[in-house]
Design an enzyme around this catalytic site. Sequence first.
Site, PDB file in Angstrom:
ATOM      1  N   SER A 164      28.866 -16.165  -5.012  1.00  0.00           N
ATOM      2  CA  SER A 164      29.897 -16.395  -6.027  1.00  0.00           C
ATOM      3  C   SER A 164      29.265 -17.082  -7.234  1.00  0.00           C
ATOM      4  O   SER A 164      28.184 -17.683  -7.132  1.00  0.00           O
ATOM      5  CB  SER A 164      30.995 -17.285  -5.443  1.00  0.00           C
ATOM      6  N   TYR A 177      33.703 -24.918  -1.089  1.00  0.00           N
ATOM      7  CA  TYR A 177      33.471 -23.487  -1.366  1.00  0.00           C
ATOM      8  C   TYR A 177      32.225 -23.321  -2.233  1.00  0.00           C
ATOM      9  O   TYR A 177      31.401 -22.422  -2.001  1.00  0.00           O
ATOM     10  CB  TYR A 177      34.710 -22.903  -2.047  1.00  0.00           C
TER      11      TYR A 177
END
Length: 280
Positions: A164, A177
Amino acid sequence: MEKNNKDKVVVLTGAGGVLCGELAKAYGAEGYKVAVVDLKKEAAVQIAEQINKAGGKAIGVVANVLEQKSLETCKKEINEKLGPCDILVNGAGGNHPLGTTSNPFFKAEDLENTAEGFKTFFDLDVEGIKFVFNLNFIGTLLPTQVFAKDMIGRPGCSILNISSMNAFTPLTKIPAYSGAKAAVSNFTQWLAVHFAKEGIRVNALAPGFFLTEQNRTLLTDENGDLTARGNTIIAQTPMGRFGKPEDLISTTLWLSGEGASFITGIVVPIDGGFSAFSGV
Ligand code: NAD
């Protein structure tokens, strides 16, 4: 000799979801045999049905990427029905509210905030953080241990992880995350080196912001208008829009194919320029 697409088996985890469901369909359209793997069996079967209806060959299989036994059972079914795995896409992943702060910046007065659900850094729940690290990192490592065994001694095999944007620079509010995806990027490089002598290539995509069920409530309100965070993201994205799942397809197919046969250990941003832009 390199095999044709139709002789290659692609296993995608998390492919009952938005992004990897789209990638599964793209592989199907290119003639690959596709194993759509997800914790939600119904979602996996539904995507597989769509691929088959469009003239491809796919099966939907349930598995939990955090349980080796479940993955072994899933692999057995895939091997029996489609053959050994040539390409693994580690797509299962996501965030958890217990690993998320309410505000991007801490202020001393936050300690007095008693609103229900309000969370400062000091309220982050270790269980939520473990959930996110496990899902994204262990959930990439375990399927690789199970499916990469099929790749040993066979040419043209590769692994694609899903990292990501926040692996390069952490996003506010989501430390777990961000850290977990940084681990996925780092592991991609480690594994690329580790498997290089066997010819198994390992790369990753780093998608920017794609409006999916995971983040819809963070980025848009009940009327579909952008939230403050959604606006900040668009302002920081030079191309001025969220990604669409199909934006990931060409890079995915390229990294899985012969055209990328000397490419291993890269993490490709697909982000409309987000990671290149300093904001000024
Ligand atoms: P999604 O929630 O639509 O799909 C994730 C899928 O993973 C779901 O179908 C879910 O059932 C499955 N899953 C969850 N836990 C599982 C488990 N233990 N075992 C097996 N399957 C499990 O999310 P998405 O937006 O399509 O995201 C796909 C990947 O892309 C994730 O790794 C996500 O972190 C990453 N990503 C998404 C974005 C974005 O903007 N949406 C951006 C960057 C990276």
